[in-house]
Write an enzyme that holds these catalytic residues in place. Structure first.
Site, PDB file in Angstrom:
ATOM      1  N   HIS A   2      12.061   7.698   0.217  1.00 14.70           N
ATOM      2  CA  HIS A   2      11.580   6.392   0.696  1.00 14.70           C
ATOM      3  C   HIS A   2      12.397   5.228   0.148  1.00 14.70           C
ATOM      4  O   HIS A   2      12.330   4.131   0.668  1.00 14.70           O
ATOM      5  CB  HIS A   2      10.097   6.217   0.331  1.00 14.70           C
ATOM      6  CG  HIS A   2       9.201   7.144   1.095  1.00 14.70           C
ATOM      7  ND1 HIS A   2       8.476   6.750   2.186  1.00 14.70           N
ATOM      8  CD2 HIS A   2       8.952   8.466   0.959  1.00 14.70           C
ATOM      9  CE1 HIS A   2       7.798   7.776   2.677  1.00 14.70           C
ATOM     10  NE2 HIS A   2       8.069   8.833   1.935  1.00 14.70           N
TER      11      HIS A   2
ATOM     12  N   ASP B 153      15.967  -2.244  -1.162  1.00 23.63           N
ATOM     13  CA  ASP B 153      14.688  -1.753  -0.622  1.00 23.63           C
ATOM     14  C   ASP B 153      14.975  -0.643   0.377  1.00 23.63           C
ATOM     15  O   ASP B 153      15.878  -0.791   1.218  1.00 23.63           O
ATOM     16  CB  ASP B 153      13.978  -2.915   0.100  1.00 23.63           C
ATOM     17  CG  ASP B 153      12.469  -2.872  -0.055  1.00 23.63           C
ATOM     18  OD1 ASP B 153      11.928  -1.765  -0.182  1.00 23.63           O
ATOM     19  OD2 ASP B 153      11.852  -3.951  -0.043  1.00 23.63           O
TER      20      ASP B 153
HETATM   21  C1  GDG Z   1       8.323   2.245  -0.551  1.00 26.69           C
HETATM   22  C2  GDG Z   1       9.772   1.732  -0.504  1.00 26.69           C
HETATM   23  C3  GDG Z   1       9.655   1.744   1.993  1.00 26.69           C
HETATM   24  C4  GDG Z   1       1.282  -4.901  -0.227  1.00 26.69           C
HETATM   25  N1  GDG Z   1       0.394  -5.720  -0.818  1.00 26.69           N
HETATM   26  C5  GDG Z   1      -0.808  -5.451  -0.285  1.00 26.69           C
HETATM   27  C6  GDG Z   1      -0.651  -4.436   0.652  1.00 26.69           C
HETATM   28  N2  GDG Z   1       0.645  -4.118   0.667  1.00 26.69           N
HETATM   29  C7  GDG Z   1       1.237  -3.105   1.578  1.00 26.69           C
HETATM   30  C8  GDG Z   1       2.122  -3.744   2.609  1.00 26.69           C
HETATM   31  C9  GDG Z   1       3.004  -2.575   3.014  1.00 26.69           C
HETATM   32  C10 GDG Z   1       3.095  -1.767   1.722  1.00 26.69           C
HETATM   33  O1  GDG Z   1       2.046  -2.219   0.853  1.00 26.69           O
HETATM   34  C11 GDG Z   1       4.402  -2.030   0.996  1.00 26.69           C
HETATM   35  O2  GDG Z   1       5.400  -1.309   1.668  1.00 26.69           O
HETATM   36  P1  GDG Z   1       6.930  -1.649   1.471  1.00 26.69           P
HETATM   37  O3  GDG Z   1       7.696  -0.856   2.454  1.00 26.69           O
HETATM   38  O4  GDG Z   1       7.125  -3.111   1.644  1.00 26.69           O
HETATM   39  O5  GDG Z   1       7.297  -1.305  -0.034  1.00 26.69           O
HETATM   40  P2  GDG Z   1       6.982  -0.146  -1.153  1.00 26.69           P
HETATM   41  O6  GDG Z   1       5.575  -0.165  -1.576  1.00 26.69           O
HETATM   42  O7  GDG Z   1       7.973  -0.434  -2.237  1.00 26.69           O
HETATM   43  O8  GDG Z   1       7.305   1.246  -0.434  1.00 26.69           O
HETATM   44  C12 GDG Z   1      10.003   0.903   0.747  1.00 26.69           C
HETATM   45  C13 GDG Z   1       8.263   2.351   1.852  1.00 26.69           C
HETATM   46  O9  GDG Z   1       8.141   3.090   0.622  1.00 26.69           O
HETATM   47  C14 GDG Z   1       7.962   3.326   3.004  1.00 26.69           C
HETATM   48  O10 GDG Z   1       8.925   4.303   3.107  1.00 26.69           O
HETATM   49  O11 GDG Z   1       9.696   0.913   3.120  1.00 26.69           O
HETATM   50  O12 GDG Z   1      11.356   0.494   0.826  1.00 26.69           O
HETATM   51  O13 GDG Z   1      10.070   0.965  -1.676  1.00 26.69           O
HETATM   52  O14 GDG Z   1       2.369  -1.768   3.976  1.00 26.69           O
HETATM   53  O15 GDG Z   1       1.346  -4.282   3.643  1.00 26.69           O
HETATM   54  N3  GDG Z   1      -1.651  -3.922   1.385  1.00 26.69           N
HETATM   55  C15 GDG Z   1      -2.899  -4.451   1.171  1.00 26.69           C
HETATM   56  N4  GDG Z   1      -3.122  -5.445   0.250  1.00 26.69           N
HETATM   57  C16 GDG Z   1      -2.112  -5.981  -0.483  1.00 26.69           C
HETATM   58  O16 GDG Z   1      -2.342  -6.883  -1.290  1.00 26.69           O
HETATM   59  N5  GDG Z   1      -3.927  -3.973   1.875  1.00 26.69           N
END
Ligand code: GDG
Length: 458
Positions: free
Chosen positions: A152, A355
């Protein structure tokens, strides 16, 4: 049909607010049957076997990490060594001698427990940097199954791999997966560069890699979100994130786990610079949601302190009695409110320094009203930027450039906003979460991946 066995560090248990990834894997498991294996969120004592949790069309099997394993495998090797390494932050790597043995031991322990559960024709899909050696450990125990891996986070840069203990085992370990799935074409290029540089591997004419007696394929599978579900949540105006106070007239939104890779200090500085440069008469705000994670790791505590300092400084400089420029919310916000917040905002800010993909960028685009959409400012270093080239792409290290992009987003004419949004949305829809999981499973299932005698004659 062969069953699917999904393995991830943490098992999603009763998580109603889960995102596209969990939904996509859940759907794939519902379709094929099988099980999802992962750890309970809390540490405890090792019972040596899985516990069945929650009834479903497929099984969820949980194991308990001990406190020692949490310290050495999870917070230690996975999150203090591999996480910064994959995100090109070797300056953040912190290593103690017990981390690497602790990491290997969890992979070995888990492999034994998994080997006792699987059938010979199960498809196994392992997730993320916690389990680089898992396939090799399963092979040692006699597993001939198709085993796929999805990373990821970004694939590490070749020269950074030397920082690992026993660095030569990294390529040897992942070569035991039949399919290595990565987020972007850039990640695939880095992975192939690693294999090319290794005298033990040979690039075959079909693009796969022969490593010892194993053959592995490397491909990109850009992950996405459950677009329809997210759009529905964003359109539901029952949940007003601002209550009776109403939304600010102009605001940008950021949503990130509070992690030093997400470039939050740069974002806050860029917003401060924008306030210096712009006419702040319409009192723009930055609303930053940043739930804390991995606070036991000192690098996370440091970035939290830095952000609190920056918020105080910028607000101290610009705030008025009735206007606070930065609202820094260091807590989790429920998903429906988040979706609504994206939709109401005029600009989405994603300024990661590195990222894997960044699902927030895709959520922001999916949540917009196509007739009057907000503008996405997106870091060139997020995997999402590889395909979403119609966002306002920025170098997050360049504070002035990012400040100018915020200004451009707030002042962009409607026609250009619509055009850019439509093109970004096309990417978000094309790379939907179910497409991601289906294409991975189909390719894992279909390829002849090992030159084992029993397969050659099959
Ligand atoms: C890893 C990789 C890759 C965030 N704050 C809240 C909340 N979130 C949710 C967001 C989004 C998720 O968390 C974060 O996803 P990301 O992709 O931005 O980042 P990582 O957590 O670092 O994920 C990344 C991912 O895996 C998938 O392969 O894209 O690059 O690092 O969905 O909305 N959700 C809620 N409250 C919050 O305060 N409900």
């Amino acid at each position: 049909m062969s069953r699917l066995v999904v393995i991830s560090n943490r098992l999603p248990i009763g998580d109603a607010s889960s995102g596209g990834l969990v939904v996509a894997l859940h759907d794939a498991l519902e379709k094929r049957g099988g099980c999802w294996i992962g750890a309970y969120p809390e540490a405890g004592s090792d019972t040596g076997k899985f516990e069945d949790v929650e009834g479903s069309h497929y099984r969820k099997l949980a194991f308990r990490l001990t406190q020692n394993e949490v310290e050495n495998y999870y917070l230690g090797f996975a999150n203090s060594v591999l996480w910064p390494l994959c995100h090109r932050r070797v300056d953040r790597v912190s290593m103690t001698p017990s981390y690497w043995p602790g990491y290997k031991a969890v992979n070995q322990r888990l492999a034994k427990m998994i080997a006792a559960e699987i059938r010979s024709d199960d498809l196994i899909w392992v997730h993320d940097y916690h389990f680089f050696p898992l396939a090799r450990e399963l092979r040692k125990l006699g597993a001939h199954n198709r085993i796929g891996f999805f990373l990821h986070v970004p694939f590490p840069v070749l020269s950074d791999l030397s920082i690992l203990p026993e660095p030569e085992t990294f390529a040897a370990n992942i070569a035991h997966y039949d399919l290595i799935g990565l987020q972007t074409r850039g990640d695939v290029a880095r992975c192939l560069e690693m294999f090319r540089a290794d005298y033990r591997s040979e690039l075959l004419s079909d693009g796969s890699i022969k490593f010892g007696d194993r053959i592995t394929t490397v491909r990109s599978f850009p992950i996405g979100i459950d677009v329809a579900a997210f759009r529905t949540e964003a359109q539901c105006d029952e949940s007003n994130p601002f209550g009776s106070s109403g939304a600010p007239e102009k605001f940008a939104v950021g949503v990130d786990r509070l992690d030093y890779t997400k470039g939050l200090p740069n974002r806050f500085k860029a917003f401060g610079r924008y306030l210096e440069l712009c006419d702040s008469e319409n009192r723009p705000c930055l609303i930053q949601i940043a739930p804390p994670t991995r606070q036991e790791v000192s690098a996370y505590q440091e970035v939290t302190d830095e952000l609190q300092g920056l918020t105080g400084k910028i607000n101290g400089q610009f705030a008025e009695l009735d206007w606070t420029p930065i609202r820094f919310i260091n807590r989790s916000v429920p998903r429906p409110k988040l979706a609504r917040l994206y939709r109401l905002s005029h600009c989405g800010l994603v300024t990661s320094l590195a990222d894997g993909m960044n699902l927030v960028a895709k959520e922001f685009v999916a949540a917009q009203d196509g007739e009057d959409p907000g503008v996405l400012v997106l870091s060139r270093f997020a995997g999402a930027a590889e395909d979403m080239t119609d966002a306002l792409l920025v170098n997050p290290y360049d504070i002035d450039e990012t400040a100018r992009a915020i200004h451009a987003a707030f002042t962009m004419p409607l026609g250009e906003r619509r055009e850019r949004h439509a093109k970004c949305l096309e990417v978000v829809e094309r790379t939907d979460a179910s497409h991601w999981s289906e294409s991975f499973v189909n390719i894992l299932k279909s390829r002849i991946s090992m030159l084992e005698p029993w397969e050659m004659t099959a």
